[in-house]
Design a protein around this motif. Structure first.
Motif, PDB file in Angstrom:
ATOM      1  N   ASP A  23      -4.412   0.910  -8.941  1.00  0.00           N
ATOM      2  CA  ASP A  23      -3.023   0.460  -9.062  1.00  0.00           C
ATOM      3  C   ASP A  23      -2.293   0.566  -7.720  1.00  0.00           C
ATOM      4  O   ASP A  23      -1.533  -0.328  -7.339  1.00  0.00           O
ATOM      5  CB  ASP A  23      -2.286   1.271 -10.130  1.00  0.00           C
ATOM      6  N   THR A  24      -2.545   1.642  -6.996  1.00  0.00           N
ATOM      7  CA  THR A  24      -1.924   1.845  -5.686  1.00  0.00           C
ATOM      8  C   THR A  24      -2.400   0.788  -4.696  1.00  0.00           C
ATOM      9  O   THR A  24      -1.606   0.254  -3.905  1.00  0.00           O
ATOM     10  CB  THR A  24      -2.233   3.260  -5.158  1.00  0.00           C
ATOM     11  N   ILE A  25      -3.680   0.467  -4.731  1.00  0.00           N
ATOM     12  CA  ILE A  25      -4.225  -0.566  -3.846  1.00  0.00           C
ATOM     13  C   ILE A  25      -3.575  -1.911  -4.159  1.00  0.00           C
ATOM     14  O   ILE A  25      -3.228  -2.675  -3.249  1.00  0.00           O
ATOM     15  CB  ILE A  25      -5.761  -0.650  -3.957  1.00  0.00           C
ATOM     16  N   GLU A  26      -3.396  -2.194  -5.424  1.00  0.00           N
ATOM     17  CA  GLU A  26      -2.746  -3.441  -5.836  1.00  0.00           C
ATOM     18  C   GLU A  26      -1.341  -3.530  -5.221  1.00  0.00           C
ATOM     19  O   GLU A  26      -0.949  -4.569  -4.689  1.00  0.00           O
ATOM     20  CB  GLU A  26      -2.674  -3.509  -7.362  1.00  0.00           C
ATOM     21  N   GLU A  27      -0.587  -2.449  -5.284  1.00  0.00           N
ATOM     22  CA  GLU A  27       0.747  -2.408  -4.680  1.00  0.00           C
ATOM     23  C   GLU A  27       0.662  -2.569  -3.164  1.00  0.00           C
ATOM     24  O   GLU A  27       1.499  -3.247  -2.555  1.00  0.00           O
ATOM     25  CB  GLU A  27       1.442  -1.086  -5.003  1.00  0.00           C
ATOM     26  N   ALA A  28      -0.338  -1.951  -2.557  1.00  0.00           N
ATOM     27  CA  ALA A  28      -0.502  -2.054  -1.106  1.00  0.00           C
ATOM     28  C   ALA A  28      -0.757  -3.497  -0.690  1.00  0.00           C
ATOM     29  O   ALA A  28      -0.203  -3.964   0.315  1.00  0.00           O
ATOM     30  CB  ALA A  28      -1.642  -1.152  -0.638  1.00  0.00           C
ATOM     31  N   PHE A  29      -1.575  -4.206  -1.448  1.00  0.00           N
ATOM     32  CA  PHE A  29      -1.819  -5.614  -1.133  1.00  0.00           C
ATOM     33  C   PHE A  29      -0.512  -6.409  -1.177  1.00  0.00           C
ATOM     34  O   PHE A  29      -0.261  -7.236  -0.300  1.00  0.00           O
ATOM     35  CB  PHE A  29      -2.833  -6.239  -2.099  1.00  0.00           C
ATOM     36  N   ALA A  30       0.318  -6.155  -2.176  1.00  0.00           N
ATOM     37  CA  ALA A  30       1.600  -6.858  -2.270  1.00  0.00           C
ATOM     38  C   ALA A  30       2.437  -6.602  -1.015  1.00  0.00           C
ATOM     39  O   ALA A  30       3.043  -7.533  -0.459  1.00  0.00           O
ATOM     40  CB  ALA A  30       2.359  -6.419  -3.526  1.00  0.00           C
ATOM     41  N   ASN A  31       2.439  -5.357  -0.557  1.00  0.00           N
ATOM     42  CA  ASN A  31       3.197  -5.028   0.651  1.00  0.00           C
ATOM     43  C   ASN A  31       2.570  -5.622   1.905  1.00  0.00           C
ATOM     44  O   ASN A  31       3.277  -6.058   2.815  1.00  0.00           O
ATOM     45  CB  ASN A  31       3.360  -3.515   0.785  1.00  0.00           C
ATOM     46  N   ILE A  32       1.262  -5.660   1.964  1.00  0.00           N
ATOM     47  CA  ILE A  32       0.592  -6.277   3.111  1.00  0.00           C
ATOM     48  C   ILE A  32       0.985  -7.746   3.212  1.00  0.00           C
ATOM     49  O   ILE A  32       1.320  -8.243   4.291  1.00  0.00           O
ATOM     50  CB  ILE A  32      -0.943  -6.121   3.028  1.00  0.00           C
ATOM     51  N   LEU A  34       3.686  -9.149   2.104  1.00  0.00           N
ATOM     52  CA  LEU A  34       5.081  -9.187   2.516  1.00  0.00           C
ATOM     53  C   LEU A  34       5.200  -8.949   4.025  1.00  0.00           C
ATOM     54  O   LEU A  34       5.910  -9.679   4.725  1.00  0.00           O
ATOM     55  CB  LEU A  34       5.895  -8.145   1.742  1.00  0.00           C
ATOM     56  N   PHE A  35       4.495  -7.928   4.520  1.00  0.00           N
ATOM     57  CA  PHE A  35       4.543  -7.618   5.948  1.00  0.00           C
ATOM     58  C   PHE A  35       4.017  -8.789   6.782  1.00  0.00           C
ATOM     59  O   PHE A  35       4.576  -9.113   7.833  1.00  0.00           O
ATOM     60  CB  PHE A  35       3.744  -6.355   6.272  1.00  0.00           C
ATOM     61  N   LEU A  36       2.945  -9.404   6.334  1.00  0.00           N
ATOM     62  CA  LEU A  36       2.394 -10.535   7.074  1.00  0.00           C
ATOM     63  C   LEU A  36       3.369 -11.709   7.072  1.00  0.00           C
ATOM     64  O   LEU A  36       3.544 -12.385   8.094  1.00  0.00           O
ATOM     65  CB  LEU A  36       1.040 -10.944   6.499  1.00  0.00           C
ATOM     66  N   GLU A  37       3.995 -11.935   5.944  1.00  0.00           N
ATOM     67  CA  GLU A  37       4.978 -13.011   5.836  1.00  0.00           C
ATOM     68  C   GLU A  37       6.152 -12.763   6.789  1.00  0.00           C
ATOM     69  O   GLU A  37       6.686 -13.702   7.390  1.00  0.00           O
ATOM     70  CB  GLU A  37       5.479 -13.098   4.391  1.00  0.00           C
ATOM     71  N   ARG A  40       5.364  -8.600  10.363  1.00  0.00           N
ATOM     72  CA  ARG A  40       5.344  -7.163  10.673  1.00  0.00           C
ATOM     73  C   ARG A  40       3.875  -6.732  10.718  1.00  0.00           C
ATOM     74  O   ARG A  40       3.389  -6.010   9.854  1.00  0.00           O
ATOM     75  CB  ARG A  40       6.139  -6.390   9.629  1.00  0.00           C
ATOM     76  N   ILE A  41       3.193  -7.209  11.736  1.00  0.00           N
ATOM     77  CA  ILE A  41       1.747  -7.040  11.858  1.00  0.00           C
ATOM     78  C   ILE A  41       1.361  -5.562  11.943  1.00  0.00           C
ATOM     79  O   ILE A  41       0.385  -5.129  11.315  1.00  0.00           O
ATOM     80  CB  ILE A  41       1.203  -7.809  13.081  1.00  0.00           C
ATOM     81  N   GLU A  42       2.108  -4.784  12.693  1.00  0.00           N
ATOM     82  CA  GLU A  42       1.772  -3.365  12.831  1.00  0.00           C
ATOM     83  C   GLU A  42       1.853  -2.647  11.482  1.00  0.00           C
ATOM     84  O   GLU A  42       0.978  -1.835  11.155  1.00  0.00           O
ATOM     85  CB  GLU A  42       2.708  -2.692  13.839  1.00  0.00           C
ATOM     86  N   ASP A  43       2.878  -2.953  10.692  1.00  0.00           N
ATOM     87  CA  ASP A  43       3.004  -2.349   9.360  1.00  0.00           C
ATOM     88  C   ASP A  43       1.845  -2.790   8.460  1.00  0.00           C
ATOM     89  O   ASP A  43       1.286  -1.987   7.719  1.00  0.00           O
ATOM     90  CB  ASP A  43       4.342  -2.717   8.716  1.00  0.00           C
ATOM     91  N   ALA A  44       1.497  -4.071   8.529  1.00  0.00           N
ATOM     92  CA  ALA A  44       0.371  -4.582   7.741  1.00  0.00           C
ATOM     93  C   ALA A  44      -0.923  -3.895   8.158  1.00  0.00           C
ATOM     94  O   ALA A  44      -1.741  -3.532   7.307  1.00  0.00           O
ATOM     95  CB  ALA A  44       0.255  -6.099   7.896  1.00  0.00           C
ATOM     96  N   ASP A  45      -1.084  -3.703   9.450  1.00  0.00           N
ATOM     97  CA  ASP A  45      -2.282  -3.055   9.978  1.00  0.00           C
ATOM     98  C   ASP A  45      -2.397  -1.613   9.482  1.00  0.00           C
ATOM     99  O   ASP A  45      -3.467  -1.175   9.048  1.00  0.00           O
ATOM    100  CB  ASP A  45      -2.264  -3.101  11.508  1.00  0.00           C
ATOM    101  N   HIS A  46      -1.295  -0.876   9.526  1.00  0.00           N
ATOM    102  CA  HIS A  46      -1.311   0.512   9.047  1.00  0.00           C
ATOM    103  C   HIS A  46      -1.632   0.569   7.558  1.00  0.00           C
ATOM    104  O   HIS A  46      -2.423   1.414   7.112  1.00  0.00           O
ATOM    105  CB  HIS A  46       0.021   1.212   9.318  1.00  0.00           C
ATOM    106  N   LEU A  47      -1.035  -0.325   6.810  1.00  0.00           N
ATOM    107  CA  LEU A  47      -1.296  -0.340   5.370  1.00  0.00           C
ATOM    108  C   LEU A  47      -2.733  -0.768   5.084  1.00  0.00           C
ATOM    109  O   LEU A  47      -3.376  -0.232   4.173  1.00  0.00           O
ATOM    110  CB  LEU A  47      -0.296  -1.267   4.669  1.00  0.00           C
ATOM    111  N   TRP A  48      -3.246  -1.702   5.884  1.00  0.00           N
ATOM    112  CA  TRP A  48      -4.646  -2.098   5.710  1.00  0.00           C
ATOM    113  C   TRP A  48      -5.581  -0.915   5.977  1.00  0.00           C
ATOM    114  O   TRP A  48      -6.585  -0.748   5.295  1.00  0.00           O
ATOM    115  CB  TRP A  48      -5.021  -3.281   6.590  1.00  0.00           C
ATOM    116  N   ASP A  49      -5.232  -0.093   6.970  1.00  0.00           N
ATOM    117  CA  ASP A  49      -6.036   1.106   7.235  1.00  0.00           C
ATOM    118  C   ASP A  49      -6.076   2.000   5.993  1.00  0.00           C
ATOM    119  O   ASP A  49      -7.128   2.548   5.651  1.00  0.00           O
ATOM    120  CB  ASP A  49      -5.476   1.900   8.421  1.00  0.00           C
TER     121      ASP A  49
END
Length: 125
Positions: A23-32, A34-37, A40-49
């Motif tokens: 469930d947490t990963i699912e939420e993280a994908f939604a945020n990734i 959003l960040f990419l849109e 906010r590449i650095e935020d997306a990168d941190h969340l991808w990590d």
């Protein structure tokens, strides 16, 4: 051994944490996304990590939970998600949205839906 009795208390806790992680990963994908849109590449990168670390935890947990054949099939199919996720490590940021949106996320959601079918009955009355 089938049914609820097939999992001891320790494995029941692991399954609960496992499903929570999905469930947490699912939420993280939604945020990734959003960040990419928002570029906010650095935020997306941190969340991808974080997602990558979570995938590693899933991989380790699969080795513990792989006792029932029908669950084992779903757990081993996580390899497909894992392989797609590795593509991102070799990708330029400009194609992250495509790689995540068209390859990794669909593979994850399909796999997650199936593994949820296997595990949720163990702890939902």
């Amino acid at each position: 051994m089938n049914g609820l009795n097939a999992l001891n208390e320790e494995k029941m806790l692991l399954v609960r944490q496992y499903i929570g992680l999905l469930d947490t990963i699912e939420e993280a994908f939604a945020n990734i996304f959003l960040f990419l849109e928002e570029l906010r590449i650095e935020d997306a990168d941190h969340l991808w990590d974080d997602v990558s670390l979570a995938f590693g935890q899933i991989h380790l947990s699969n080795q513990v939970l792989a006792e029932r054949p029908e669950v084992l099939i779903q757990l081993t199919s996580f390899t497909n998600v894992w392989e797609k996720a590795q593509l991102l490590h070799h990708s330029d940021y400009s194609i992250w949205e495509e790689v995540i949106g068209e390859r990794i996320y669909p593979a994850f959601t399909e796999w997650s839906r199936e593994i949820n079918k296997q595990f949720r009955p163990y702890f939902i009355n």
